[in-house]
Design a protein around this motif. Structure first.
Motif, PDB file in Angstrom:
ATOM      1  N   VAL A 132       0.664  -1.237   0.006  1.00  0.00           N
ATOM      2  CA  VAL A 132      -0.026  -0.007   0.106  1.00  0.00           C
ATOM      3  C   VAL A 132       0.946   1.492   0.262  1.00  0.00           C
ATOM      4  O   VAL A 132       0.473   2.299  -0.826  1.00  0.00           O
ATOM      5  CB  VAL A 132      -1.163   0.005   1.264  1.00  0.00           C
ATOM      6  CG1 VAL A 132      -1.618   1.397   1.256  1.00  0.00           C
ATOM      7  CG2 VAL A 132      -1.966  -0.955   0.953  1.00  0.00           C
ATOM      8  N   GLN A 133       1.904   1.287   0.597  1.00  0.00           N
ATOM      9  CA  GLN A 133       2.934   2.383   0.887  1.00  0.00           C
ATOM     10  C   GLN A 133       3.799   2.616  -0.753  1.00  0.00           C
ATOM     11  O   GLN A 133       3.931   3.767  -0.847  1.00  0.00           O
ATOM     12  CB  GLN A 133       3.721   2.371   1.937  1.00  0.00           C
ATOM     13  CG  GLN A 133       3.224   2.415   3.314  1.00  0.00           C
ATOM     14  CD  GLN A 133       4.322   2.272   4.594  1.00  0.00           C
ATOM     15  OE1 GLN A 133       5.349   1.796   4.092  1.00  0.00           O
ATOM     16  NE2 GLN A 133       4.055   2.595   5.440  1.00  0.00           N
ATOM     17  N   GLY A 134       3.795   1.375  -1.556  1.00  0.00           N
ATOM     18  CA  GLY A 134       4.502   1.496  -2.566  1.00  0.00           C
ATOM     19  C   GLY A 134       3.532   1.790  -3.745  1.00  0.00           C
ATOM     20  O   GLY A 134       3.956   2.012  -4.902  1.00  0.00           O
ATOM     21  N   ARG A 135       2.082   2.151  -3.582  1.00  0.00           N
ATOM     22  CA  ARG A 135       1.454   2.317  -4.657  1.00  0.00           C
ATOM     23  C   ARG A 135       1.228   3.898  -4.771  1.00  0.00           C
ATOM     24  O   ARG A 135       0.933   4.509  -3.752  1.00  0.00           O
ATOM     25  CB  ARG A 135       0.411   1.530  -4.919  1.00  0.00           C
ATOM     26  CG  ARG A 135      -0.685   1.670  -3.972  1.00  0.00           C
ATOM     27  CD  ARG A 135      -1.887   0.603  -3.916  1.00  0.00           C
ATOM     28  NE  ARG A 135      -2.651   0.753  -2.967  1.00  0.00           N
ATOM     29  CZ  ARG A 135      -3.794  -0.343  -2.625  1.00  0.00           C
ATOM     30  NH1 ARG A 135      -3.760  -1.222  -3.425  1.00  0.00           N
ATOM     31  NH2 ARG A 135      -4.552  -0.089  -1.590  1.00  0.00           N
ATOM     32  N   SER A 136       0.836   4.517  -5.761  1.00  0.00           N
ATOM     33  CA  SER A 136       0.440   5.786  -6.030  1.00  0.00           C
ATOM     34  C   SER A 136      -0.949   5.865  -6.622  1.00  0.00           C
ATOM     35  O   SER A 136      -1.504   4.965  -7.280  1.00  0.00           O
ATOM     36  CB  SER A 136       1.395   6.648  -6.566  1.00  0.00           C
ATOM     37  OG  SER A 136       1.476   6.167  -8.048  1.00  0.00           O
ATOM     38  N   GLY A 137      -1.680   7.006  -6.272  1.00  0.00           N
ATOM     39  CA  GLY A 137      -2.990   7.299  -7.035  1.00  0.00           C
ATOM     40  C   GLY A 137      -4.258   6.512  -6.431  1.00  0.00           C
ATOM     41  O   GLY A 137      -5.251   6.439  -6.838  1.00  0.00           O
ATOM     42  N   HIS A 138      -3.932   5.754  -5.435  1.00  0.00           N
ATOM     43  CA  HIS A 138      -5.160   5.074  -4.819  1.00  0.00           C
ATOM     44  C   HIS A 138      -5.538   5.774  -3.477  1.00  0.00           C
ATOM     45  O   HIS A 138      -4.715   6.332  -2.877  1.00  0.00           O
ATOM     46  CB  HIS A 138      -4.371   3.621  -4.509  1.00  0.00           C
ATOM     47  CG  HIS A 138      -5.855   2.729  -4.208  1.00  0.00           C
ATOM     48  ND1 HIS A 138      -6.419   2.575  -2.739  1.00  0.00           N
ATOM     49  CD2 HIS A 138      -6.498   1.954  -4.987  1.00  0.00           C
ATOM     50  CE1 HIS A 138      -7.364   1.700  -2.960  1.00  0.00           C
ATOM     51  NE2 HIS A 138      -7.575   1.228  -4.009  1.00  0.00           N
ATOM     52  N   PHE A 139      -6.641   5.692  -2.999  1.00  0.00           N
ATOM     53  CA  PHE A 139      -7.265   6.530  -1.967  1.00  0.00           C
ATOM     54  C   PHE A 139      -7.067   5.931  -0.516  1.00  0.00           C
ATOM     55  O   PHE A 139      -6.998   6.558   0.500  1.00  0.00           O
ATOM     56  CB  PHE A 139      -8.650   6.562  -2.246  1.00  0.00           C
ATOM     57  CG  PHE A 139      -9.596   5.472  -1.821  1.00  0.00           C
ATOM     58  CD1 PHE A 139      -9.984   4.643  -0.892  1.00  0.00           C
ATOM     59  CD2 PHE A 139     -10.040   5.089  -3.262  1.00  0.00           C
ATOM     60  CE1 PHE A 139     -10.683   3.543  -1.268  1.00  0.00           C
ATOM     61  CE2 PHE A 139     -10.789   3.776  -3.525  1.00  0.00           C
ATOM     62  CZ  PHE A 139     -11.062   3.123  -2.298  1.00  0.00           C
ATOM     63  N   MET A 140      -6.649   4.505  -0.410  1.00  0.00           N
ATOM     64  CA  MET A 140      -6.522   3.960   0.667  1.00  0.00           C
ATOM     65  C   MET A 140      -4.985   3.804   1.253  1.00  0.00           C
ATOM     66  O   MET A 140      -4.291   3.485   0.820  1.00  0.00           O
ATOM     67  CB  MET A 140      -6.874   2.465   0.624  1.00  0.00           C
ATOM     68  CG  MET A 140      -6.559   1.385   1.793  1.00  0.00           C
ATOM     69  SD  MET A 140      -7.846   1.783   3.040  1.00  0.00           S
ATOM     70  CE  MET A 140      -9.272   0.958   2.535  1.00  0.00           C
TER      71      MET A 140
END
Length: 183
Positions: A132-140
């Motif tokens: 989750v910390q490594g992704r961009s553009g997601h609201f969570m």
């Protein structure tokens, strides 16, 4: 994988209803990636349930505030209705949806006419946070992982579905799912 019409006991043709596979788990488990690829491999339609959240719910999660059951009920009803709509003509569907609690899965079953099969992606907390910390553009945000894991209820023995180690490489996860589905 469209199905032909089936015949009702009265001899009247009734439209076939497709099946729906729900790829479930906490944020960061790989639901969207696995579900989209599985849908393509099965020749099925694909829906990401995150796209069906109300804007207010997205903003709530973006702010780091977990959704309550009351926040989730309309979303789950929308998902169930979409499953019914997408499978009504016999088409199969793969849905990426957290479906963390039994009562949420029950709502999906009650709100849909399709036969639902759940695939739970099990991933260790540390891996979820890293993803989750490594992704961009997601609201969570990753701060909600612990609340999701606290909410998560594994599939019960009477639920149609199975669990898969979602921390494995994607090709292994997909292979395991397809074998469990009888492909």
């Amino acid at each position: 994988m469209d199905r032909d019409r089936t015949e009702h006991s009265s001899g009247t043709p009734t439209p076939a209803i497709g099946r729906a596979i729900i790829v479930m788990g906490a944020s960061g488990s790989g639901k969207s990636t696995i579900a989209a690829t599985l849908a393509a491999e099965l020749g099925a339609r694909y829906i990401d349930a995150d796209d069906l959240h109300a804007p207010a719910a997205i903003e709530q999660m973006r702010a780091g505030v977990p959704l309550t059951d009351e926040d989730r009920w309309p979303w789950l009803e929308t998902i169930g209705a979409r499953i019914t709509q997408e499978t009504a003509g016999g088409s199969d569907l793969v849905v990426a949806c957290s479906a963390l609690r039994r009562v949420y899965r029950d709502r999906l079953r009650a709100g849909s006419t399709a036969a639902l099969r759940f695939v739970q992606l099990q991933v260790p907390r540390e891996v979820l946070i890293e993803r989750v910390q490594g992704r961009s553009g997601h609201f969570m945000p990753s701060v909600l992982i612990d609340s999701q894991l606290a909410t998560l209820e594994p599939l019960d023995a009477d639920e149609s579905g199975f669990a898969v180690d979602g921390s494995r490489p994607e090709v292994e996860v997909l292979d395991r799912i397809e074998r469990a589905l009888g492909r």
